[in-house]
Write an enzyme that holds these catalytic residues in place. Structure first.
Site, PDB file in Angstrom:
ATOM      1  N   HIS A  95      68.423  -7.027  14.436  1.00 13.40           N
ATOM      2  CA  HIS A  95      69.363  -6.581  15.467  1.00 13.40           C
ATOM      3  C   HIS A  95      68.894  -5.231  16.023  1.00 13.40           C
ATOM      4  O   HIS A  95      68.504  -4.346  15.256  1.00 13.40           O
ATOM      5  CB  HIS A  95      70.768  -6.439  14.866  1.00 13.40           C
ATOM      6  CG  HIS A  95      71.791  -6.032  15.875  1.00 13.40           C
ATOM      7  ND1 HIS A  95      72.322  -6.917  16.786  1.00 13.40           N
ATOM      8  CD2 HIS A  95      72.343  -4.827  16.155  1.00 13.40           C
ATOM      9  CE1 HIS A  95      73.170  -6.276  17.566  1.00 13.40           C
ATOM     10  NE2 HIS A  95      73.198  -5.008  17.219  1.00 13.40           N
TER      11      HIS A  95
ATOM     12  N   ASP B 280      76.878  -9.449  13.033  1.00 18.21           N
ATOM     13  CA  ASP B 280      75.960  -8.358  12.665  1.00 18.21           C
ATOM     14  C   ASP B 280      76.551  -7.446  11.584  1.00 18.21           C
ATOM     15  O   ASP B 280      76.363  -6.225  11.612  1.00 18.21           O
ATOM     16  CB  ASP B 280      75.576  -7.534  13.915  1.00 18.21           C
ATOM     17  CG  ASP B 280      74.962  -8.403  15.002  1.00 18.21           C
ATOM     18  OD1 ASP B 280      74.143  -9.280  14.673  1.00 18.21           O
ATOM     19  OD2 ASP B 280      75.317  -8.228  16.179  1.00 18.21           O
TER      20      ASP B 280
ATOM     21  N   ASN C 198      68.780 -11.683   9.908  1.00 15.61           N
ATOM     22  CA  ASN C 198      68.829 -11.426  11.350  1.00 15.61           C
ATOM     23  C   ASN C 198      68.162 -10.083  11.645  1.00 15.61           C
ATOM     24  O   ASN C 198      68.173  -9.175  10.816  1.00 15.61           O
ATOM     25  CB  ASN C 198      70.287 -11.378  11.815  1.00 15.61           C
ATOM     26  CG  ASN C 198      70.425 -11.217  13.316  1.00 15.61           C
ATOM     27  OD1 ASN C 198      69.676 -11.827  14.095  1.00 15.61           O
ATOM     28  ND2 ASN C 198      71.358 -10.390  13.754  1.00 15.61           N
TER      29      ASN C 198
ATOM     30  N   SER D  68      59.174 -12.515  20.615  1.00 18.92           N
ATOM     31  CA  SER D  68      58.189 -11.516  20.193  1.00 18.92           C
ATOM     32  C   SER D  68      58.312 -11.216  18.698  1.00 18.92           C
ATOM     33  O   SER D  68      57.324 -10.895  18.039  1.00 18.92           O
ATOM     34  CB  SER D  68      58.303 -10.232  21.025  1.00 18.92           C
ATOM     35  OG  SER D  68      59.493  -9.553  20.757  1.00 18.92           O
TER      36      SER D  68
ATOM     37  N   SER E 233      67.780  -2.988  12.827  1.00 23.48           N
ATOM     38  CA  SER E 233      68.193  -3.315  11.461  1.00 23.48           C
ATOM     39  C   SER E 233      67.826  -4.756  11.151  1.00 23.48           C
ATOM     40  O   SER E 233      68.005  -5.643  11.992  1.00 23.48           O
ATOM     41  CB  SER E 233      69.712  -3.196  11.306  1.00 23.48           C
ATOM     42  OG  SER E 233      70.190  -1.949  11.744  1.00 23.48           O
TER      43      SER E 233
HETATM   44  C1  GRF Z   1      65.473  -8.543  19.784  1.00 23.06           C
HETATM   45  O1  GRF Z   1      65.774  -7.303  20.353  1.00 23.06           O
HETATM   46  C2  GRF Z   1      66.347  -8.825  18.584  1.00 23.06           C
HETATM   47  O2  GRF Z   1      66.677  -7.676  17.867  1.00 23.06           O
HETATM   48  C3  GRF Z   1      67.567  -9.392  19.232  1.00 23.06           C
HETATM   49  O3  GRF Z   1      67.092 -10.191  20.286  1.00 23.06           O
HETATM   50  C4  GRF Z   1      65.818  -9.708  20.707  1.00 23.06           C
HETATM   51  C5  GRF Z   1      64.873 -10.845  20.566  1.00 23.06           C
HETATM   52  O4  GRF Z   1      63.595 -10.545  21.055  1.00 23.06           O
HETATM   53  N1  GRF Z   1      68.373 -10.104  18.253  1.00 23.06           N
HETATM   54  P1  GRF Z   1      62.416 -11.585  20.849  1.00 23.06           P
HETATM   55  O5  GRF Z   1      62.916 -12.944  21.340  1.00 23.06           O
HETATM   56  O6  GRF Z   1      62.069 -11.620  19.388  1.00 23.06           O
HETATM   57  O7  GRF Z   1      61.309 -11.058  21.718  1.00 23.06           O
END
Ligand code: GRF
Length: 212
Positions: free
Chosen positions: A111, A147, A109, A14, A138
């Protein structure tokens, strides 16, 4: 100049979609040159294909160790993001120095917590378990820790009574989808500088507030 991006994914994608949508809407001057997944058949790959972005599956299990996997990723990514950025968007592998040294300060990244709180897996459940009233997300540069790299942007999300891991994760995701393309656009505009290893943005950086 349009920013070249490679996006690494492992699942739903997403955040990848948020990047693609921002580009499509003219809010992000960038081009996703390649999407790489370490897992076959994930939704992120469909999202990329729908946007005519080339995809590649590199199963980590095919490599004897992390360094060999990372070395192959470097080989694949170097030509497509020579001057660009690598975005980890739900990429569930820890990258070693083999990878990070190839793209110094050019790996980002997203997070789902207000770092440095709750690094590592399932940050949303960690927040619920600790009973914090505010968490969030973040965007940070990736370094050798988990992270721990320099923070570029954050958005706060309240924990509501009755929140489950999934309701909280969904509200945090909405903010992830806002801040990730925003940071990439600031970088694309050449507004990020590293001063003593810490990121500084020139010009107006919109406040990212508390989001219900
Ligand atoms: C997100 O919550 C991101 O912060 C974490 O993994 C999830 C990935 O979601 N690292 P998507 O695959 O982008 O929907």
């Amino acid at each position: 100049m349009s920013l070249d991006l490679a996006v690494l994914v492992s699942g739903s994608g997403s955040n990848l979609q948020a990047i693609l949508d921002a580009i499509e809407a003219g809010r992000l001057d960038a081009r996703v040159r390649l999407v790489v997944s370490n897992v076959a058949g994930v939704k992120a790959l469909d999202r990329a294909a729908r946007a005519s972005v080339p995809t590649l599956v590199v199963p980590h299990k095919d490599y004897p160790n992390r360094a060999a996997f990372d070395a192959h990723l470097v080989e694949v990514l170097r030509p497509v993001v020579a001057d660009g950025f690598v975005v980890l968007a739900g990429f569930m592998r820890i990258l070693t120095a083999t990878f990070l040294d190839a793209f110094p300060r050019r790996v980002l990244n997203i997070h789902p917590s207000l770092l440095p709180a709750f690094p590592g897996v399932d940050a949303q459940q960690q927040a619920l378990d600790k009973g914090v009233r505010i968490t969030g997300c973040s965007v940070h540069l990736v370094d050798a820790g988990t992270d721990t790299g320099p923070i570029l942007a954050q958005a706060a999300v309240p924990v509501l009574d009755g929140d489950t891991r999934d309701t909280l994760a969904a509200r945090i995701l909405e903010q992830e989808h806002a801040i990730l393309p925003a940071v990439l656009q600031w970088i694309s505009e050449g507004r990020m500088q590293l001063v003593d290893g810490r990121p500084r943005f020139s010009g107006v950086v919109p406040a990212l507030g508390l989001a219900r």
